[in-house]
Design a protein around this motif. Structure first.
Motif, PDB file in Angstrom:
ATOM      1  N   ILE A   1      28.086 -36.210  28.322  1.00 28.70           N
ATOM      2  CA  ILE A   1      28.060 -35.853  27.021  1.00 28.70           C
ATOM      3  C   ILE A   1      29.270 -36.425  26.043  1.00 28.70           C
ATOM      4  O   ILE A   1      30.315 -36.334  26.435  1.00 28.70           O
TER       5      ILE A   1
ATOM      6  N   GLY B   1      32.506 -43.885  18.582  1.00 29.88           N
ATOM      7  CA  GLY B   1      33.191 -42.921  18.814  1.00 29.88           C
ATOM      8  C   GLY B   1      34.335 -42.704  17.704  1.00 29.88           C
ATOM      9  O   GLY B   1      34.149 -43.687  16.817  1.00 29.88           O
TER      10      GLY B   1
ATOM     11  N   VAL C   1      24.440 -38.443  25.959  1.00 27.74           N
ATOM     12  CA  VAL C   1      24.087 -37.596  24.825  1.00 27.74           C
ATOM     13  C   VAL C   1      25.112 -37.982  23.717  1.00 27.74           C
ATOM     14  O   VAL C   1      26.302 -37.642  23.912  1.00 27.74           O
TER      15      VAL C   1
ATOM     16  N   GLY D   1      35.728 -36.435  23.821  1.00 28.27           N
ATOM     17  CA  GLY D   1      36.783 -36.968  22.706  1.00 28.27           C
ATOM     18  C   GLY D   1      37.353 -35.577  22.082  1.00 28.27           C
ATOM     19  O   GLY D   1      37.388 -34.523  22.454  1.00 28.27           O
ATOM     20  N   LEU D   2      38.286 -35.945  21.008  1.00 27.50           N
ATOM     21  CA  LEU D   2      38.976 -34.948  20.325  1.00 27.50           C
ATOM     22  C   LEU D   2      38.227 -34.505  19.425  1.00 27.50           C
ATOM     23  O   LEU D   2      36.884 -34.788  19.171  1.00 27.50           O
TER      24      LEU D   2
ATOM     25  N   PRO E   1      25.414 -37.800  19.195  1.00 24.32           N
ATOM     26  CA  PRO E   1      24.648 -37.882  17.768  1.00 24.32           C
ATOM     27  C   PRO E   1      24.817 -39.126  17.123  1.00 24.32           C
ATOM     28  O   PRO E   1      23.933 -39.744  16.329  1.00 24.32           O
ATOM     29  N   GLU E   2      25.950 -40.021  17.786  1.00 28.12           N
ATOM     30  CA  GLU E   2      26.176 -41.285  16.954  1.00 28.12           C
ATOM     31  C   GLU E   2      25.804 -42.425  17.785  1.00 28.12           C
ATOM     32  O   GLU E   2      25.417 -42.220  18.777  1.00 28.12           O
TER      33      GLU E   2
ATOM     34  N   ASN F   1      45.826 -38.584  25.233  1.00 29.03           N
ATOM     35  CA  ASN F   1      45.195 -39.323  24.186  1.00 29.03           C
ATOM     36  C   ASN F   1      45.362 -40.969  24.619  1.00 29.03           C
ATOM     37  O   ASN F   1      46.400 -41.849  23.873  1.00 29.03           O
TER      38      ASN F   1
ATOM     39  N   MET G   1      43.553 -51.408  28.640  1.00 30.09           N
ATOM     40  CA  MET G   1      42.484 -50.738  27.849  1.00 30.09           C
ATOM     41  C   MET G   1      40.875 -50.983  28.713  1.00 30.09           C
ATOM     42  O   MET G   1      39.915 -50.972  28.155  1.00 30.09           O
TER      43      MET G   1
ATOM     44  N   GLY H   1      31.530 -42.146  23.396  1.00 29.96           N
ATOM     45  CA  GLY H   1      32.711 -42.910  22.976  1.00 29.96           C
ATOM     46  C   GLY H   1      33.328 -43.588  24.267  1.00 29.96           C
ATOM     47  O   GLY H   1      32.559 -43.698  25.376  1.00 29.96           O
TER      48      GLY H   1
HETATM   49  C1  FAD Z   1      41.881 -42.553  15.599  1.00 33.00           C
HETATM   50  C2  FAD Z   1      42.277 -42.783  17.066  1.00 33.00           C
HETATM   51  C3  FAD Z   1      42.946 -43.904  17.655  1.00 33.00           C
HETATM   52  C4  FAD Z   1      43.267 -44.033  18.998  1.00 33.00           C
HETATM   53  N1  FAD Z   1      43.850 -45.198  19.591  1.00 33.00           N
HETATM   54  C5  FAD Z   1      44.019 -45.185  20.917  1.00 33.00           C
HETATM   55  C6  FAD Z   1      44.253 -46.263  21.430  1.00 33.00           C
HETATM   56  O1  FAD Z   1      44.756 -47.385  20.819  1.00 33.00           O
HETATM   57  N2  FAD Z   1      44.785 -46.410  22.938  1.00 33.00           N
HETATM   58  C7  FAD Z   1      44.370 -45.449  23.837  1.00 33.00           C
HETATM   59  O2  FAD Z   1      44.556 -45.540  24.762  1.00 33.00           O
HETATM   60  N3  FAD Z   1      44.249 -44.399  23.118  1.00 33.00           N
HETATM   61  C8  FAD Z   1      43.778 -44.245  21.769  1.00 33.00           C
HETATM   62  N4  FAD Z   1      43.397 -42.927  21.267  1.00 33.00           N
HETATM   63  C9  FAD Z   1      43.018 -41.909  21.953  1.00 33.00           C
HETATM   64  C10 FAD Z   1      41.750 -41.465  22.449  1.00 33.00           C
HETATM   65  O3  FAD Z   1      41.265 -40.190  22.155  1.00 33.00           O
HETATM   66  C11 FAD Z   1      41.386 -41.919  24.039  1.00 33.00           C
HETATM   67  O4  FAD Z   1      41.623 -43.320  24.217  1.00 33.00           O
HETATM   68  C12 FAD Z   1      40.048 -41.611  24.108  1.00 33.00           C
HETATM   69  O5  FAD Z   1      39.745 -42.121  25.541  1.00 33.00           O
HETATM   70  C13 FAD Z   1      38.818 -42.060  23.265  1.00 33.00           C
HETATM   71  O6  FAD Z   1      37.516 -42.088  23.644  1.00 33.00           O
HETATM   72  P1  FAD Z   1      36.887 -40.779  23.803  1.00 33.00           P
HETATM   73  O7  FAD Z   1      35.254 -41.224  24.087  1.00 33.00           O
HETATM   74  O8  FAD Z   1      37.344 -39.817  24.628  1.00 33.00           O
HETATM   75  O9  FAD Z   1      36.494 -40.157  22.407  1.00 33.00           O
HETATM   76  P2  FAD Z   1      35.803 -40.416  21.023  1.00 33.00           P
HETATM   77  O10 FAD Z   1      36.028 -41.873  20.807  1.00 33.00           O
HETATM   78  O11 FAD Z   1      36.093 -39.505  20.107  1.00 33.00           O
HETATM   79  O12 FAD Z   1      34.230 -40.037  21.422  1.00 33.00           O
HETATM   80  C14 FAD Z   1      33.714 -39.064  21.591  1.00 33.00           C
HETATM   81  C15 FAD Z   1      32.253 -38.959  21.456  1.00 33.00           C
HETATM   82  O13 FAD Z   1      31.776 -37.724  21.847  1.00 33.00           O
HETATM   83  C16 FAD Z   1      30.550 -37.441  21.053  1.00 33.00           C
HETATM   84  N5  FAD Z   1      30.705 -35.655  21.000  1.00 33.00           N
HETATM   85  C17 FAD Z   1      31.565 -34.755  20.748  1.00 33.00           C
HETATM   86  N6  FAD Z   1      30.868 -33.692  21.030  1.00 33.00           N
HETATM   87  C18 FAD Z   1      29.662 -33.801  21.467  1.00 33.00           C
HETATM   88  C19 FAD Z   1      28.735 -33.080  21.723  1.00 33.00           C
HETATM   89  N7  FAD Z   1      28.632 -31.582  21.755  1.00 33.00           N
HETATM   90  N8  FAD Z   1      27.272 -33.639  22.016  1.00 33.00           N
HETATM   91  C20 FAD Z   1      27.319 -34.932  22.169  1.00 33.00           C
HETATM   92  N9  FAD Z   1      28.273 -35.896  21.869  1.00 33.00           N
HETATM   93  C21 FAD Z   1      29.365 -35.109  21.427  1.00 33.00           C
HETATM   94  C22 FAD Z   1      31.116 -37.939  19.442  1.00 33.00           C
HETATM   95  O14 FAD Z   1      30.117 -37.913  18.634  1.00 33.00           O
HETATM   96  C23 FAD Z   1      31.938 -39.264  19.899  1.00 33.00           C
HETATM   97  O15 FAD Z   1      30.966 -40.018  19.793  1.00 33.00           O
HETATM   98  C24 FAD Z   1      43.088 -42.739  19.978  1.00 33.00           C
HETATM   99  C25 FAD Z   1      42.584 -41.724  19.230  1.00 33.00           C
HETATM  100  C26 FAD Z   1      42.167 -41.605  17.934  1.00 33.00           C
HETATM  101  C27 FAD Z   1      41.397 -40.456  17.389  1.00 33.00           C
END
Ligand code: FAD
Length: 460
Positions: free
Chosen positions: A10, A43, A35, A156-157, A37-38, A429, A62, A13
């Motif tokens: 789920i 992400g 899964v 994610g967040l 929506p984007e 994060n 990274m 990103g």
């Molecule tokens: C602006 C920003 C910059 C950052 N920069 C860094 C950096 O430089 N280095 C670092 O190590 N970390 C960085 N971080 C921390 C970051 O949160 C983590 O690195 C994290 O691993 C990012 O990836 P993610 O997939 O967890 O989150 P996201 O990139 O937020 O992706 C989550 C995905 O889940 C999807 N989603 C959410 N809810 C649902 C649902 N119910 N059903 C289906 N899909 C869903 C969303 O649509 C999204 O596409 C940054 C965070 C932010 C917000």
């Protein structure tokens, strides 16, 4: 229509792709669904097209593959980007890397009889069926039902952090999202926040020709970093003890303080940063046995320290802010507005001191909250897990120390990584945290935990 998968992830990103990378390497002939929506790979963290916005952590930490720390660096070199492990790169390159790893994994899995599929939609609910090899039903908002052997939550967040904006008293506290381009004409922009999201907002607003005021209750900017390594680094020739690692004038005004930090970073006199990567890894590993309340209070008790050193800003951004301060185009202020009133053309902002100002745009850059784990809703089915609900009376599901989701007395074949694992992880994060967790969870799912460290179970 029901579709059956070995693994449903789920969130597509960076964390979701880390889960895909880890699981597919161990089980290349499996069927996996992402899964989201984007589009997959972008992400919220890295899906920015603006080349001004750099990563806050360097290339060397990274990689999406914890077993291959040079994967991202090699990816960049093959495409002609000559970045090294200490480089902070445009954030969209991480999104491209994630996207390509997703596509490449799909190609590789097809060759071994496996499959990766993007199911476009938002997961709304999960139900646990009795028995069968694919016991989890994943329901999307578009009415699709996927049957899964295992599920990884990588959402994610969550919502924008509203502490600063929410603390403004007044009828209207709505603010523009940080991604809003404050316009092409030169204006005056108020950025709520002084940490990493706020620095992104300020850098973008300054580049568009605006004058900027940043504000937060502390009025403090993070420290300045030139590198971040996950391995302890030997001293780099300077006298670590004598080096003025931390600026002496901690109460100084923002500009001389930032100038001092920039000078130290440029002179490679900031040895504290070599401790940050190993500190994050060690802290996250040893905190795994803590209760979620202890994890939360650790973050609260050390909020300033973490915001300053763990979430330090790259030197490149610090130079932009310093130059703007010297030109009189940037002010960093302690305090938050008392009241915001928006009209179509501007925002009136009043402060506790009685000062009233007019801004062309107000950007809420107070960061993001971690997501709530899906909530247990008894009665719909078999104590279903429901996303995006904050209704009273529904308990959030619980994470065990192996990052597995428990609802009541039942351990679901569902695991959480990245921000979704925040109740077990003080520092989420950070992409490397998600990739470490992705490998650990892939081992757990495939019952290969003996190959890695196992933790003593101590559910809180
Ligand atoms: C602006 C920003 C910059 C950052 N920069 C860094 C950096 O430089 N280095 C670092 O190590 N970390 C960085 N971080 C921390 C970051 O949160 C983590 O690195 C994290 O691993 C990012 O990836 P993610 O997939 O967890 O989150 P996201 O990139 O937020 O992706 C989550 C995905 O889940 C999807 N989603 C959410 N809810 C649902 C649902 N119910 N059903 C289906 N899909 C869903 C969303 O649509 C999204 O596409 C940054 C965070 C932010 C917000």
């Amino acid at each position: 229509m029901e579709i059956t998968f070995d693994l449903v992830i789920i969130g597509g990103g960076a964390s979701g792709i880390a889960a895909l990378t880890a699981y597919s390497a161990r089980n290349p002939s499996s069927r996996i669904a992402l899964v989201d929506p984007e589009e997959i790979g972008f992400g919220r963290a890295f899906g920015f097209a603006d080349p001004m916005l750099l990563t806050n952590t360097p290339v060397g930490v990274m990689s999406l593959d914890v077993d291959d720390p040079y994967d991202f660096e090699r990816y960049l070199h093959r495409r002609g980007w000559n970045f090294g492990p200490d480089s902070f790169v445009p954030r969209y390159l991480v999104a491209q890397y994630c996207r390509e790893r997703y596509l490449r994994t799909g190609t590789m899995m097809r060759q071994t009889g496996g499959e990766v599929r993007h199911v476009k939609g938002r997961c709304r609910r999960m139900a646990l069926a009795n028995g069968g090899s694919t016991p989890v039903e994943v329901h999307t908002d578009e009415g699709r039902v996927l049957r899964a052997r295992s599920v990884v939550l990588a959402m994610g967040l969550s919502r924008r952090h509203t502490d600063v904006a929410g603390s403004c008293r007044g009828e209207e506290t709505a603010v523009e999202p940080v991604r809003t381009n404050p316009g092409t004409s030169t204006g005056r922009v108020l950025v709520l926040g002084t940490k990493l999201s706020a620095i992104d907002a300020a850098v973008t607003a300054l580049a568009a020709g605006n004058d900027v005021v940043m504000c937060s209750p502390s009025g403090l900017l993070p420290a300045v970093r030139t590198r971040l390594s996950c391995a302890p680094t030997p001293p780099r020739g300077h006298n670590v003890v004598a080096a003025p690692a931390i600026p002496a004038h901690t109460d100084a005004a923002p500009e001389p303080k930032l100038a001092e930090e920039v000078a130290l970073a440029e002179a490679d006199q900031a040895p504290w940063q070599d401790l940050v990567g190993p500190f994050i890894d060690e802290l996250n590993a040893s905190a795994r046995g803590w209760s979620s309340a202890d994890v939360k209070s650790f973050r609260a008790d050390h909020a300033r320290l973490l915001a300053r050193y763990v979430s330090a800003m790259p030197l490149h951004n610090a130079r932009i802010l310093l130059a703007a301060m010297r030109e009189g185009r940037l002010e960093v202020r302690r305090g938050v507005p008392d009241r915001l009133t928006h009209s179509d053309s501007h925002s009136d902002v009043s402060w506790d001191s009685g000062l009233t100002e007019t801004y062309d745009a107000v950007l809420n850059a107070t960061g993001f909250l971690p997501p709530t784990l899906p909530t247990v809703q008894p009665g719909i089915g078999h104590d279903d897990l429901v996303f995006d609900t904050e209704e009273d009376g529904n308990a959030a599901a619980r994470l065990d120390i192996d990052l597995r989701v428990w609802a009541g007395d039942v351990a679901w074949p569902v695991w959480a990584i990245g921000s979704a694992a925040h109740t077990r992880t003080p520092i989420v994060n950070y992409l490397r945290t998600a990739t470490l967790q992705a490998a650990e969870v892939a081992d757990s799912i495939l019952d290969r935990t003996t190959e890695r460290e196992t933790y003593v179970r101590a559910a809180d």
